[in-house]
Design a protein around this motif. Structure first.
Motif, mmCIF file in Angstrom:
data_model
loop_
_atom_site.group_PDB
_atom_site.id
_atom_site.type_symbol
_atom_site.label_atom_id
_atom_site.label_comp_id
_atom_site.label_asym_id
_atom_site.label_seq_id
_atom_site.Cartn_x
_atom_site.Cartn_y
_atom_site.Cartn_z
ATOM 1 N N ILE A 235 0.849 -1.179 0.000
ATOM 2 C CA ILE A 235 0.000 0.000 0.000
ATOM 3 C C ILE A 235 0.886 1.230 0.000
ATOM 4 N N PRO A 236 1.013 1.911 -1.151
ATOM 5 C CA PRO A 236 1.867 3.092 -1.198
ATOM 6 C C PRO A 236 1.261 4.217 -0.366
ATOM 7 N N ILE A 237 2.089 4.854 0.442
ATOM 8 C CA ILE A 237 1.585 5.946 1.262
ATOM 9 C C ILE A 237 2.224 7.290 0.917
ATOM 10 N N ARG A 238 3.338 7.243 0.161
ATOM 11 C CA ARG A 238 3.979 8.497 -0.215
ATOM 12 C C ARG A 238 4.890 8.295 -1.417
ATOM 13 N N ILE A 239 4.783 9.212 -2.361
ATOM 14 C CA ILE A 239 5.725 9.289 -3.474
ATOM 15 C C ILE A 239 6.618 10.478 -3.155
ATOM 16 N N TRP A 240 7.908 10.240 -3.062
ATOM 17 C CA TRP A 240 8.826 11.266 -2.575
ATOM 18 C C TRP A 240 9.126 12.349 -3.590
ATOM 19 N N ASP A 241 9.476 12.006 -4.780
ATOM 20 C CA ASP A 241 9.843 13.019 -5.766
ATOM 21 C C ASP A 241 9.894 12.380 -7.143
ATOM 22 N N LEU A 242 9.873 13.218 -8.147
ATOM 23 C CA LEU A 242 10.067 12.754 -9.517
ATOM 24 C C LEU A 242 11.555 12.614 -9.809
ATOM 25 N N THR A 243 11.888 11.721 -10.703
ATOM 26 C CA THR A 243 13.256 11.601 -11.204
ATOM 27 C C THR A 243 13.458 12.695 -12.254
ATOM 28 N N PRO A 244 14.687 12.884 -12.740
ATOM 29 C CA PRO A 244 14.867 13.830 -13.840
ATOM 30 C C PRO A 244 13.979 13.491 -15.051
ATOM 31 N N LEU A 245 13.847 12.199 -15.365
ATOM 32 C CA LEU A 245 12.969 11.798 -16.462
ATOM 33 C C LEU A 245 11.516 12.150 -16.158
ATOM 34 N N GLY A 246 11.100 11.938 -14.919
ATOM 35 C CA GLY A 246 9.737 12.284 -14.518
ATOM 36 C C GLY A 246 9.476 13.778 -14.628
ATOM 37 N N HIS A 247 10.452 14.588 -14.203
ATOM 38 C CA HIS A 247 10.323 16.042 -14.336
ATOM 39 C C HIS A 247 10.265 16.451 -15.806
ATOM 40 N N GLN A 248 11.089 15.823 -16.641
ATOM 41 C CA GLN A 248 11.104 16.139 -18.077
ATOM 42 C C GLN A 248 9.746 15.838 -18.697
ATOM 43 N N TYR A 249 9.207 14.665 -18.406
ATOM 44 C CA TYR A 249 7.916 14.279 -18.968
ATOM 45 C C TYR A 249 6.817 15.222 -18.488
ATOM 46 N N ALA A 250 6.806 15.519 -17.189
ATOM 47 C CA ALA A 250 5.786 16.425 -16.650
ATOM 48 C C ALA A 250 5.890 17.806 -17.281
ATOM 49 N N ALA A 251 7.115 18.292 -17.462
ATOM 50 C CA ALA A 251 7.306 19.600 -18.095
ATOM 51 C C ALA A 251 6.841 19.583 -19.545
ATOM 52 N N ASN A 252 7.105 18.486 -20.235
ATOM 53 C CA ASN A 252 6.710 18.381 -21.647
ATOM 54 C C ASN A 252 5.201 18.436 -21.825
ATOM 55 N N ILE A 253 4.451 17.826 -20.936
ATOM 56 C CA ILE A 253 3.000 17.738 -21.120
ATOM 57 C C ILE A 253 2.228 18.768 -20.303
ATOM 58 N N ARG A 254 2.927 19.624 -19.565
ATOM 59 C CA ARG A 254 2.252 20.637 -18.740
ATOM 60 C C ARG A 254 1.463 21.628 -19.601
ATOM 61 N N ASP A 255 2.009 21.974 -20.742
ATOM 62 C CA ASP A 255 1.356 22.920 -21.640
ATOM 63 C C ASP A 255 0.180 22.233 -22.344
ATOM 64 N N ASN A 256 -0.991 22.846 -22.290
ATOM 65 C CA ASN A 256 -2.189 22.236 -22.883
ATOM 66 C C ASN A 256 -2.054 22.015 -24.381
ATOM 67 N N THR A 257 -1.364 22.895 -25.079
ATOM 68 C CA THR A 257 -1.185 22.723 -26.520
ATOM 69 C C THR A 257 -0.402 21.451 -26.813
#
Length: 92
Positions: free
Chosen positions: A37-59
Motif C-alpha cells: 500500500i503506497p503511502i507516499r511518493i517522494w519526488d520525480l526523477t529527472p525523467l519524470g520532471h522532463q515528462y511532466a514539463a513536456n506535457i504541462r502545456d495544454n497545446t
C-alpha cells in the motif's frame, strides 16, 4: 491518499500504476505501509520532471493526445519520447 480517488478508481489499479511509474524511473522513491500500500511518493526523477514539463502545456498535451488517439494502446517510453518530440517541434 485514496480519499481523493474514493469511488473513482480501485485501490489495486492505483497501486499497480504507482508501481509502474516507479519501475519506469519516473519517481525517485515510494514509501509503503504494510504490504503493497503506497503511502507516499517522494519526488520525480529527472525523467519524470522532463515528462511532466513536456506535457504541462495544454497545446502540447492536446497534440500528444491527438497523435496517440489512433492507437489502442501505447507504451510509456514511446509516450515520453513522443512528448519530447512534440515539445521540441513546438519550440523550434
Amino acid at each position: 491518499m485514496y480519499n481523493k480517488f474514493n469511488g473513482t478508481y480501485d485501490e489495486d489499479v492505483i497501486n499497480y500504476h504507482i508501481k509502474f511509474i516507479y519501475e519506469s524511473n519516473l519517481v525517485e522513491k515510494v514509501s509503503y505501509a504494510s504490504g503493497f500500500i503506497p503511502i507516499r511518493i517522494w519526488d520525480l526523477t529527472p525523467l519524470g520532471h522532463q515528462y511532466a514539463a513536456n506535457i504541462r502545456d495544454n497545446t502540447i498535451w492536446n497534440k500528444l493526445k491527438g497523435t496517440i488517439s489512433k492507437f489502442a494502446s501505447i507504451s510509456l517510453p514511446i509516450l515520453i519520447q513522443k512528448s519530447s518530440e512534440i515539445f521540441l517541434n513546438t519550440i523550434s
